[in-house]
Scaffold this motif. Structure first.
Motif, PDB file in Angstrom:
ATOM      1  N   LEU A 128      31.833  56.857  15.433  1.00 24.42           N
ATOM      2  CA  LEU A 128      32.649  56.491  14.419  1.00 24.42           C
ATOM      3  C   LEU A 128      33.638  57.596  13.619  1.00 24.42           C
ATOM      4  N   GLY A 129      33.232  59.008  13.634  1.00 32.28           N
ATOM      5  CA  GLY A 129      33.931  59.940  13.117  1.00 32.28           C
ATOM      6  C   GLY A 129      35.364  60.126  14.302  1.00 32.28           C
ATOM      7  N   TYR A 130      34.782  60.088  15.493  1.00 35.28           N
ATOM      8  CA  TYR A 130      35.914  60.351  16.504  1.00 35.28           C
ATOM      9  C   TYR A 130      36.987  59.062  16.591  1.00 35.28           C
ATOM     10  N   ALA A 131      36.351  57.854  16.354  1.00 23.87           N
ATOM     11  CA  ALA A 131      37.381  56.684  16.408  1.00 23.87           C
ATOM     12  C   ALA A 131      38.137  56.633  15.170  1.00 23.87           C
ATOM     13  N   ARG A 132      37.705  56.910  13.847  1.00 23.67           N
ATOM     14  CA  ARG A 132      38.360  56.639  12.784  1.00 23.67           C
ATOM     15  C   ARG A 132      38.569  57.773  11.962  1.00 23.67           C
ATOM     16  N   GLY A 133      38.355  58.906  12.332  1.00 19.20           N
ATOM     17  CA  GLY A 133      38.561  59.974  11.325  1.00 19.20           C
ATOM     18  C   GLY A 133      40.030  60.500  11.424  1.00 19.20           C
ATOM     19  N   ARG A 134      40.393  61.020  10.239  1.00 18.17           N
ATOM     20  CA  ARG A 134      41.711  61.452   9.922  1.00 18.17           C
ATOM     21  C   ARG A 134      41.953  62.772   9.531  1.00 18.17           C
ATOM     22  N   ARG A 135      43.213  63.337   9.649  1.00 19.21           N
ATOM     23  CA  ARG A 135      43.311  64.799   9.200  1.00 19.21           C
ATOM     24  C   ARG A 135      44.539  64.878   8.622  1.00 19.21           C
ATOM     25  N   PRO A 136      44.938  65.738   7.705  1.00 18.40           N
ATOM     26  CA  PRO A 136      46.303  65.972   6.942  1.00 18.40           C
ATOM     27  C   PRO A 136      47.255  66.375   7.697  1.00 18.40           C
ATOM     28  N   LEU A 137      48.560  66.019   7.981  1.00 16.03           N
ATOM     29  CA  LEU A 137      49.498  66.443   8.543  1.00 16.03           C
ATOM     30  C   LEU A 137      50.827  66.709   7.657  1.00 16.03           C
ATOM     31  N   PHE A 138      51.422  67.682   7.618  1.00 16.30           N
ATOM     32  CA  PHE A 138      52.751  67.982   6.827  1.00 16.30           C
ATOM     33  C   PHE A 138      53.840  67.629   7.661  1.00 16.30           C
ATOM     34  N   PHE A 139      54.679  66.402   7.192  1.00 16.88           N
ATOM     35  CA  PHE A 139      55.801  65.735   7.939  1.00 16.88           C
ATOM     36  C   PHE A 139      56.958  65.712   7.133  1.00 16.88           C
ATOM     37  N   ARG A 140      57.920  66.017   8.111  1.00 13.23           N
ATOM     38  CA  ARG A 140      59.464  65.828   7.435  1.00 13.23           C
ATOM     39  C   ARG A 140      59.987  64.562   7.996  1.00 13.23           C
ATOM     40  N   SER A 141      60.833  63.855   7.503  1.00  9.65           N
ATOM     41  CA  SER A 141      61.536  62.861   8.172  1.00  9.65           C
ATOM     42  C   SER A 141      62.694  62.830   7.169  1.00  9.65           C
ATOM     43  N   PRO A 142      63.979  62.019   7.882  1.00 14.39           N
ATOM     44  CA  PRO A 142      65.237  61.733   7.195  1.00 14.39           C
ATOM     45  C   PRO A 142      64.905  61.172   5.584  1.00 14.39           C
ATOM     46  N   SER A 143      63.900  60.360   5.406  1.00 13.66           N
ATOM     47  CA  SER A 143      63.719  60.146   4.074  1.00 13.66           C
ATOM     48  C   SER A 143      62.927  60.820   3.148  1.00 13.66           C
ATOM     49  N   HIS A 144      62.233  61.750   3.743  1.00 13.82           N
ATOM     50  CA  HIS A 144      61.509  62.809   3.002  1.00 13.82           C
ATOM     51  C   HIS A 144      61.870  64.135   3.629  1.00 13.82           C
ATOM     52  N   PRO A 145      63.067  64.548   3.527  1.00 14.16           N
ATOM     53  CA  PRO A 145      63.558  65.921   4.167  1.00 14.16           C
ATOM     54  C   PRO A 145      62.840  67.278   3.610  1.00 14.16           C
ATOM     55  N   HIS A 146      61.998  67.193   2.588  1.00 20.17           N
ATOM     56  CA  HIS A 146      61.307  68.247   1.866  1.00 20.17           C
ATOM     57  C   HIS A 146      59.967  68.200   2.401  1.00 20.17           C
ATOM     58  N   GLY A 147      59.599  67.003   3.073  1.00 20.11           N
ATOM     59  CA  GLY A 147      58.211  66.825   3.911  1.00 20.11           C
ATOM     60  C   GLY A 147      57.214  66.243   2.613  1.00 20.11           C
ATOM     61  N   ARG A 148      56.001  65.853   3.299  1.00 17.70           N
ATOM     62  CA  ARG A 148      54.953  65.204   2.499  1.00 17.70           C
ATOM     63  C   ARG A 148      53.721  65.495   3.621  1.00 17.70           C
ATOM     64  N   TRP A 149      52.743  65.149   2.939  1.00 15.99           N
ATOM     65  CA  TRP A 149      51.564  65.240   3.471  1.00 15.99           C
ATOM     66  C   TRP A 149      51.060  63.801   3.901  1.00 15.99           C
ATOM     67  N   VAL A 150      50.648  63.518   5.049  1.00 13.12           N
ATOM     68  CA  VAL A 150      50.241  62.374   5.631  1.00 13.12           C
ATOM     69  C   VAL A 150      49.042  62.372   6.132  1.00 13.12           C
TER      70      VAL A 150
END
Length: 258
Positions: free
Chosen positions: A34-56
């Protein structure tokens, strides 16, 4: 919090020497999957709509990118086979992509021989002689030995999830220490562990299908547990699985046999 190491199935365990010296209690194995299939981790992501980045929060492991993809089921290899394999093992550079694509075409006659030899049987339903060098040539083990590249293996497993085992650097190292005299390769170790734990893997298959909404063969479940153990991610996956179970309305123990 639901304790997934107790309750139903608490007395059952998977004895997998390739994954470590201690048996894996069946509830713990289910939590890990279950942990393998559904586990998530934080990633700092930049995009045109969030040029300063945000955690997803992104999926931590490859289940959805690989196991969640509908496989090709007929015909010769296609580019999509390589894309599915990349979902498990990561992106290839252009030269590597061409190498894997060419290797799939080259190995395709061997795959036909492998499928014919299995005659509709799953990997774990095959006799042990299929993984002995004493019975070569023409065995399943001999055919699998010709399919060495991990991306090629992943593409073929996606097409034949009950017949072609996955191997990468982590799991191959875990298995090789248990290869015995006369074994055709590390696949013989996988076969022994699957057949020796048939009842426990049947229960784990059933529980996993209910929990995830899609089945995973015991061949893939063995690979997941072996990879988590060999890459030192087992403890994390189990903890994530327990936390996810605690947040759900259905406890993991209710999915296992009493």
């Amino acid at each position: 919090m639901t304790d997934v190491t107790a309750g139903r199935g608490g007395g059952a365990a998977l004895v997998l020497p390739s994954a470590g010296p201690d048996p894996i209690p069946l509830p713990t194995a289910l939590a890990a999957v279950l942990g393998y299939a559904r586990g998530r981790r934080p990633l700092f992501f930049r995009s045109p709509s969030h040029p300063h980045g945000r955690w997803v929060q992104v999926l931590a492991f490859a289940h959805d990118r690989f196991d969640g993809q509908p496989p090709e089921t007929a015909g010769s290899p296609t580019d999509r086979d390589v894309l599915v394999a990349e979902g498990l093992h990561g992106r290839l550079d252009p030269a590597g992509w061409r190498r894997v694509r060419t290797a799939l075409d080259d190995v395709w006659p061997v795959v036909g021989t492998l499928v014919d030899r299995a005659a509709g049987r799953a990997f774990w339903e095959l006799p042990a002689d299929e993984f002995s060098v004493l019975m070569e040539p023409g065995t399943v083990g001999a055919a699998l030995r010709e399919v060495g590249d991990r991306h090629v293996r992943a593409a073929l497993h996606s097409r034949y999830p009950a017949l072609v085992p996955l191997l990468d650097g982590v799991t191959r190292r875990q298995l090789y220490g248990h290869v015995g005299e006369g074994d055709s390769g590390p696949e013989a170790v996988v076969h022994r562990e699957l057949t020796a734990n048939a009842a426990a893997f049947t229960a784990l298959e059933t529980a996993t299908a209910t929990l995830l909404g899609r089945p995973l063969t015991r061949l893939r479940l063995h690979d997941v547990l072996l990879w988590l153990a060999g890459s030192l991610r087992m403890t994390h996956a189990v903890a994530v699985g327990r936390a996810l179970a605690a947040d759900s309305e259905q406890g993991l123990d209710s999915l296992l046999p009493a």
